[in-house]
Design a protein around this motif. Structure first.
Motif, mmCIF file in Angstrom:
data_model
loop_
_atom_site.group_PDB
_atom_site.id
_atom_site.type_symbol
_atom_site.label_atom_id
_atom_site.label_comp_id
_atom_site.label_asym_id
_atom_site.label_seq_id
_atom_site.Cartn_x
_atom_site.Cartn_y
_atom_site.Cartn_z
ATOM 1 N N ILE A 87 0.842 -1.204 0.000
ATOM 2 C CA ILE A 87 0.000 0.000 0.000
ATOM 3 C C ILE A 87 0.875 1.251 0.000
ATOM 4 C CG2 ILE A 87 -1.734 1.315 1.283
ATOM 5 C CD1 ILE A 87 -2.795 -1.374 2.350
ATOM 6 N N LEU A 88 1.943 1.248 0.783
ATOM 7 C CA LEU A 88 2.871 2.380 0.789
ATOM 8 C C LEU A 88 3.415 2.651 -0.608
ATOM 9 C CD1 LEU A 88 5.042 1.829 4.018
ATOM 10 C CD2 LEU A 88 3.362 3.642 3.628
ATOM 11 N N GLU A 89 3.866 1.596 -1.277
ATOM 12 C CA GLU A 89 4.434 1.753 -2.617
ATOM 13 C C GLU A 89 3.362 2.194 -3.612
ATOM 14 O OE1 GLU A 89 7.567 -1.137 -3.854
ATOM 15 O OE2 GLU A 89 6.904 -2.215 -2.068
ATOM 16 N N SER A 99 8.026 13.427 -2.225
ATOM 17 C CA SER A 99 8.413 12.013 -2.322
ATOM 18 C C SER A 99 9.104 11.502 -1.064
ATOM 19 C CB SER A 99 9.327 11.808 -3.527
ATOM 20 O OG SER A 99 9.795 10.475 -3.561
ATOM 21 N N LEU A 100 8.751 10.271 -0.692
ATOM 22 C CA LEU A 100 9.411 9.590 0.412
ATOM 23 C C LEU A 100 10.198 8.386 -0.093
ATOM 24 C CD1 LEU A 100 6.533 9.840 3.022
ATOM 25 C CD2 LEU A 100 8.782 10.905 3.205
ATOM 26 N N SER A 101 10.568 8.445 -1.377
ATOM 27 C CA SER A 101 11.344 7.341 -1.954
ATOM 28 C C SER A 101 12.342 7.811 -3.014
ATOM 29 C CB SER A 101 10.405 6.303 -2.583
ATOM 30 O OG SER A 101 9.604 6.894 -3.587
ATOM 31 N N SER A 102 12.427 9.107 -3.253
ATOM 32 C CA SER A 102 13.225 9.612 -4.369
ATOM 33 C C SER A 102 14.727 9.449 -4.164
ATOM 34 C CB SER A 102 12.906 11.085 -4.627
ATOM 35 O OG SER A 102 13.189 11.870 -3.474
ATOM 36 N N SER A 103 15.186 9.394 -2.910
ATOM 37 C CA SER A 103 16.627 9.341 -2.660
ATOM 38 C C SER A 103 17.187 7.924 -2.744
ATOM 39 C CB SER A 103 16.946 9.919 -1.272
ATOM 40 O OG SER A 103 16.345 9.137 -0.257
ATOM 41 N N ASN A 106 14.097 2.185 -6.501
ATOM 42 C CA ASN A 106 12.916 1.384 -6.203
ATOM 43 C C ASN A 106 13.280 -0.021 -5.750
ATOM 44 O OD1 ASN A 106 11.083 3.410 -6.769
ATOM 45 N ND2 ASN A 106 10.876 2.845 -8.924
ATOM 46 N N SER A 107 14.310 -0.607 -6.367
ATOM 47 C CA SER A 107 14.706 -1.963 -5.999
ATOM 48 C C SER A 107 15.252 -2.014 -4.576
ATOM 49 C CB SER A 107 15.745 -2.506 -6.984
ATOM 50 O OG SER A 107 16.917 -1.700 -6.988
ATOM 51 N N ASP A 108 16.008 -0.961 -4.182
ATOM 52 C CA ASP A 108 16.526 -0.906 -2.813
ATOM 53 C C ASP A 108 15.395 -0.735 -1.805
ATOM 54 O OD1 ASP A 108 19.109 -1.247 -3.632
ATOM 55 O OD2 ASP A 108 19.649 0.873 -3.555
ATOM 56 N N ILE A 109 14.439 0.132 -2.141
ATOM 57 C CA ILE A 109 13.283 0.330 -1.265
ATOM 58 C C ILE A 109 12.542 -0.987 -1.073
ATOM 59 C CG2 ILE A 109 10.960 1.332 -1.165
ATOM 60 C CD1 ILE A 109 12.826 3.396 -0.318
ATOM 61 N N LYS A 110 12.274 -1.676 -2.171
ATOM 62 C CA LYS A 110 11.557 -2.959 -2.094
ATOM 63 C C LYS A 110 12.309 -3.960 -1.233
ATOM 64 C CE LYS A 110 8.848 -3.026 -6.396
ATOM 65 N NZ LYS A 110 7.575 -3.359 -5.712
ATOM 66 N N SER A 111 13.620 -4.033 -1.420
ATOM 67 C CA SER A 111 14.436 -4.978 -0.669
ATOM 68 C C SER A 111 14.418 -4.667 0.831
ATOM 69 C CB SER A 111 15.877 -4.949 -1.192
ATOM 70 O OG SER A 111 16.712 -5.771 -0.424
ATOM 71 N N GLY A 206 19.464 7.523 3.752
ATOM 72 C CA GLY A 206 20.151 8.713 3.255
ATOM 73 C C GLY A 206 19.860 9.900 4.135
ATOM 74 N N ASN A 207 19.893 11.084 3.553
ATOM 75 C CA ASN A 207 19.657 12.300 4.326
ATOM 76 C C ASN A 207 18.221 12.800 4.235
ATOM 77 O OD1 ASN A 207 22.251 12.721 5.488
ATOM 78 N ND2 ASN A 207 23.014 13.376 3.488
ATOM 79 N N ASP A 208 17.368 12.030 3.596
ATOM 80 C CA ASP A 208 15.944 12.369 3.510
ATOM 81 C C ASP A 208 15.114 11.245 4.106
ATOM 82 O OD1 ASP A 208 16.295 14.839 2.049
ATOM 83 O OD2 ASP A 208 16.775 13.611 0.297
ATOM 84 N N LEU A 209 14.024 11.616 4.768
ATOM 85 C CA LEU A 209 13.083 10.639 5.321
ATOM 86 C C LEU A 209 12.519 9.775 4.198
ATOM 87 C CD1 LEU A 209 11.511 9.882 8.001
ATOM 88 C CD2 LEU A 209 9.686 11.365 7.113
#
Length: 284
Positions: A87-89, A99-103, A106-111, A206-209
């Protein structure tokens, strides 16, 4: 992503709902994660509370939406998503602003979200031992109805059986010392990595939430109130947590009523008196 096709939804009326709707429960960790995200993004949504404590998630109507009987469930103009990280994705793609995923790729976020999700049973071990004070046993009648419910999705029915087995075992044995110890070690391994990363960056990716911070905030909160010694073992993680905890978007979603706080206090005192505090287990 785990999307339930419309032809598998038995409670058909939700398919006609317009806008963003969220089935959730105040004390559900995965629901808290979603509400924090919605707060941070300023997204309008319609709440539908499902009381897990009274077994409303085992009702035929709700199982007709999510056969796993779990919250949260997102309904977006009749489109249904059932797993919190999915749901988050999904929402991050639909609402790319702020954005809360731009830094992070996508593959790293998923992992990283999968790693967090794989620890769901482990945080449940901690919560049922140190937060709920022996509460959480399901009524046998409702558990049996839940077990016997059949949907048109065999995969979800099989996943549901993991939930059934957990509550059967919890009713018989509670949460064993071995289960608690193994779960704590898994969390410690992850926190050791994040402690190292926080020496060079402000957040976990990283440096962003990011979505990963939101997901791990909930786990960290539950461990924190259960007595995990973050200040001693992972001081940078502790600082990261306290910074988020001080923000209303996070605090308001995990600040429990007084009754729940008293239950937690009783659970912690009981474990401390029996020599089974989290600090004691980690030190052994």
């Amino acid at each position: 992503m785990v999307q339930i096709p419309s032809d598998q939804i038995k409670s058909k009326e939700i398919l006609d709902w317009k806008g963003l709707h969220l089935f959730h429960f105040r004390g559900s960790s995965c629901s808290q994660k979603l509400r924090i995200y919605l707060n941070l993004k300023g997204i309008s949504w319609t709440p539908h509370s499902i009381n897990l404590a009274s077994g409303k998630n085992y009702s035929e109507w709700f199982l007709g939406i999510n056969p796993k009987g779990l919250v949260p469930v997102l309904v977006d103009d009749g489109h249904v998503e059932i797993e919190s990280n999915d749901i988050l994705e999904y929402l991050e793609k639909k609402f790319p602003e702020n954005s809360l995923s731009s830094s992070t790729s996508n593959s790293d976020i998923k992992s990283l979200l999968k790693e967090e999700d794989d620890l769901h049973e482990d945080i449940r071990n901690i919560a049922y031992r140190y937060m709920f004070g022996g509460l959480g046993t399901k009524q046998l009648k409702k558990l049996k109805e839940y077990e016997e419910y059949k949907s048109t999705n065999q995969e979800l029915d099989q996943l549901k059986m993991k939930e059934v087995e957990f509550y059967k075992n919890f009713g018989r044995y509670g949460i064993t010392d071995t289960a608690v110890k193994n779960s704590l070690y898994k969390f410690s391994e992850c926190y050791e990595r994040y402690e190292s990363l926080l020496k060079h960056q402000k957040f976990f990716t990283g440096n962003d939430l990011s979505l990963v911070d939101i997901a791990w905030f909930i786990y960290t909160y539950r461990l924190f109130i259960s007595g995990f010694p973050f200040d001693d073992k992972f001081p940078l993680v502790s600082q990261w947590f306290q910074k988020l905890y001080s923000q209303k978007e996070f605090f308001n979603e995990v600040n429990d009523p007084l009754l729940f706080k008293l239950i937690r206090l009783y659970a912690r005192i009981s474990n401390n008196l029996s020599g089974k505090s989290i600090k004691k287990i980690l030190d052994n």
